[in-house]
Design a protein around this motif. Structure first.
Motif, PDB file in Angstrom:
ATOM      1  N   ARG A   1       3.415 -53.240 -40.385  1.00  0.00           N
ATOM      2  CA  ARG A   1       2.675 -53.130 -39.124  1.00  0.00           C
ATOM      3  C   ARG A   1       1.884 -54.418 -38.939  1.00  0.00           C
ATOM      4  O   ARG A   1       1.231 -54.894 -39.868  1.00  0.00           O
TER       5      ARG A   1
ATOM      6  N   GLU B   1       4.826 -45.011 -39.269  1.00  0.00           N
ATOM      7  CA  GLU B   1       3.812 -44.366 -38.445  1.00  0.00           C
ATOM      8  C   GLU B   1       4.260 -44.346 -36.996  1.00  0.00           C
ATOM      9  O   GLU B   1       5.123 -45.121 -36.576  1.00  0.00           O
TER      10      GLU B   1
ATOM     11  N   TYR C   1      -5.987 -44.965 -40.518  1.00  0.00           N
ATOM     12  CA  TYR C   1      -4.672 -45.126 -41.160  1.00  0.00           C
ATOM     13  C   TYR C   1      -4.776 -44.907 -42.667  1.00  0.00           C
ATOM     14  O   TYR C   1      -4.021 -44.124 -43.252  1.00  0.00           O
TER      15      TYR C   1
ATOM     16  N   LEU D   1      -2.204 -39.893 -34.117  1.00  0.00           N
ATOM     17  CA  LEU D   1      -1.639 -40.856 -35.067  1.00  0.00           C
ATOM     18  C   LEU D   1      -0.878 -40.041 -36.095  1.00  0.00           C
ATOM     19  O   LEU D   1      -1.435 -39.116 -36.705  1.00  0.00           O
TER      20      LEU D   1
ATOM     21  N   GLN E   1      -4.409 -45.275 -25.142  1.00  0.00           N
ATOM     22  CA  GLN E   1      -4.056 -45.153 -26.556  1.00  0.00           C
ATOM     23  C   GLN E   1      -3.494 -43.762 -26.844  1.00  0.00           C
ATOM     24  O   GLN E   1      -3.826 -42.793 -26.165  1.00  0.00           O
ATOM     25  N   SER E   2      -2.652 -43.675 -27.846  1.00  0.00           N
ATOM     26  CA  SER E   2      -2.049 -42.387 -28.172  1.00  0.00           C
ATOM     27  C   SER E   2      -3.128 -41.389 -28.577  1.00  0.00           C
ATOM     28  O   SER E   2      -4.160 -41.752 -29.152  1.00  0.00           O
TER      29      SER E   2
ATOM     30  N   LYS F   1     -11.229 -50.933 -38.122  1.00  0.00           N
ATOM     31  CA  LYS F   1      -9.817 -51.245 -38.326  1.00  0.00           C
ATOM     32  C   LYS F   1      -9.287 -50.649 -39.626  1.00  0.00           C
ATOM     33  O   LYS F   1      -9.876 -50.829 -40.696  1.00  0.00           O
TER      34      LYS F   1
ATOM     35  N   ASN G   1      -0.890 -55.173 -37.524  1.00  0.00           N
ATOM     36  CA  ASN G   1      -2.354 -55.179 -37.607  1.00  0.00           C
ATOM     37  C   ASN G   1      -2.902 -54.454 -38.829  1.00  0.00           C
ATOM     38  O   ASN G   1      -4.084 -54.116 -38.871  1.00  0.00           O
ATOM     39  N   THR G   2      -2.066 -54.207 -39.814  1.00  0.00           N
ATOM     40  CA  THR G   2      -2.514 -53.473 -40.997  1.00  0.00           C
ATOM     41  C   THR G   2      -2.799 -54.422 -42.155  1.00  0.00           C
ATOM     42  O   THR G   2      -1.984 -55.282 -42.483  1.00  0.00           O
TER      43      THR G   2
ATOM     44  N   ASP H   1      -1.083 -44.909 -32.531  1.00  0.00           N
ATOM     45  CA  ASP H   1      -1.971 -45.999 -32.908  1.00  0.00           C
ATOM     46  C   ASP H   1      -3.312 -45.447 -33.367  1.00  0.00           C
ATOM     47  O   ASP H   1      -3.568 -44.254 -33.271  1.00  0.00           O
ATOM     48  N   GLU H   2      -4.159 -46.336 -33.865  1.00  0.00           N
ATOM     49  CA  GLU H   2      -5.459 -45.924 -34.388  1.00  0.00           C
ATOM     50  C   GLU H   2      -6.558 -45.900 -33.333  1.00  0.00           C
ATOM     51  O   GLU H   2      -7.637 -45.365 -33.582  1.00  0.00           O
TER      52      GLU H   2
END
Length: 277
Positions: free
Chosen positions: A155, A17, A122, A38, A34-35, A118, A157-158, A20-21
Motif C-alpha cells: 500500500r 485491504e 490499519y 475498512l 472516504q469509505s 496515520k 501510504n503504509t 481506506d483509513e
C-alpha cells in the motif's frame, strides 16, 4: 540417543485491504467521500498449497478469455465474473479470515483522535486479524510445531516498519492495555513478514478477491445498496469455531457484532456468518 524433532508445518497468509483509513469525510451516497468500512482479509495456505496458487489463479483467469491483463484484480471484473472468481476460490483448499471496522462507530468518540493518526486503524485491525490467523495455524497443525509467513500487498501510504514495531511491542508485552486474545508468537516471527506487489503474487490476487468480496457486502454503493452474493459464496472458506460459527473467527467486526452500527441489510448479512440454525 537424541530425540528427533517433529517436522515443522509451514503456512503463508496473504493479506490485502479494501476501503481506506480516512475518518474526516465518510461517504454518504453519490457525493462520494472516504469509505465507511475498512476491511482486511487474509488468504491462508499450507506450504504445499502455496506452490499451487499460480495454477489455481490461472484457472480463474482462463474463465475470462477476453481479459487483457495477466493478473486477477476484483475491481476490474464484471459482476458475473466476480461470481465465478468467488465460486472457484470457494472450491480451493484455502482458508480465509476477515476483520472489518465500521468507521462511523469511531466518529465523535474519544478514540477518533487516535484513529485519525496515520496507520493506527490499519495496524489495530492487523492485530485482530493475526490473532485469529495464528490461532488457526496452531489448531490446524494439531500439535505439530508450525510457522507462519505473512505477505502483505503493498500500500502506498503504509509504514510497514511502524507496523512491525507495533507487533514487537505486543510480542514483548509492553502494551498499556493487555488484549483479551494474543497473537501466537510461537507461530509468527515478526521478521518473517514481507511486502510485495499485487501483480507478482497469485496469493495476493486471491486475497484481493476475498477481501473485496466481503467489502462489497458491507460498504454501500452510490445508491445505498450492497452486494451480498460474493461473501456468501465464500463462507465455506472462512475460519469457523466448533459450532461452524464464522463470527469472531473468520469474520470479525470491530467493535463486535451487535455494536458495529449495522443497518437491517448489513445485519442480515452478518447473521449469515453465524452458527447454522
Amino acid at each position: 540417543m537424541p530425540i528427533p524433532h517433529p517436522q515443522v508445518r509451514h503456512y503463508t497468509a496473504y493479506i490485502d485491504e479494501a476501503g481506506d483509513e480516512g475518518i474526516g469525510k465518510l461517504a454518504a451516497g453519490p457525493s462520494g467521500g472516504q469509505s465507511r468500512w475498512l476491511v482486511l482479509g487474509a488468504c491462508i495456505v499450507t506450504r504445499e498449497n502455496d506452490l499451487k496458487l499460480p495454477v489455481w489463479r490461472d484457472k480463474i483467469l482462463a474463465r475470462f478469455p477476453k481479459k487483457k491483463t495477466p493478473d486477477l484484480h476484483f475491481r476490474d471484473l464484471k459482476h458475473e465474473q466476480k461470481i465465478v472468481a468467488c465460486q472457484e476460490i470457494a472450491a480451493m483448499p484455502v482458508a480465509a479470515c476477515i476483520t472489518l471496522s465500521h468507521k462511523v462507530t469511531i466518529v465523535g468518540t474519544k478514540w477518533e483522535p487516535v484513529f485519525k493518526k496515520k496507520n493506527y486503524l490499519y495496524n489495530y485491525l492487523i492485530r485482530w486479524l493475526l490473532e485469529r490467523v495464528t490461532a488457526f495455524c496452531q489448531s490446524d497443525a494439531r500439535g505439530t510445531p508450525c510457522s507462519l509467513k505473512v505477505v502483505f500487498s503493498r500500500r502506498a501510504n503504509t509504514d510497514y516498519q511502524t507496523m512491525k514495531d507495533y507487533l514487537i511491542l505486543m510480542r514483548d508485552g509492553l502494551e498499556v492495555m493487555r488484549p483479551v486474545r494474543s497473537i501466537r508468537w510461537n507461530v509468527l516471527d515478526v521478521e518473517n513478514i514481507v511486502v510485495e506487489n499485487h501483480s507478482r503474487w497469485a496469493g495476493l490476487q486471491i486475497a484481493d478477491v476475498i477481501t473485496s468480496a466481503f467489502f462489497l457486502g458491507v460498504e454501500p454503493n452510490a445508491y445505498g445498496n450492497y452486494e451480498h452474493s460474493y461473501g456468501k459464496i465464500l463462507r465455506a472458506r472462512l475460519l469457523q469455531d466448533h459450532r461452524s460459527n464464522c463470527l469472531n473467527s473468520g469474520f470479525t467486526p470491530v467493535p463486535g457484532f451487535g455494536k458495529c452500527a449495522t443497518d437491517d441489510q448489513q445485519m442480515e448479512y452478518f447473521l449469515h456468518f453465524g452458527a447454522p440454525r
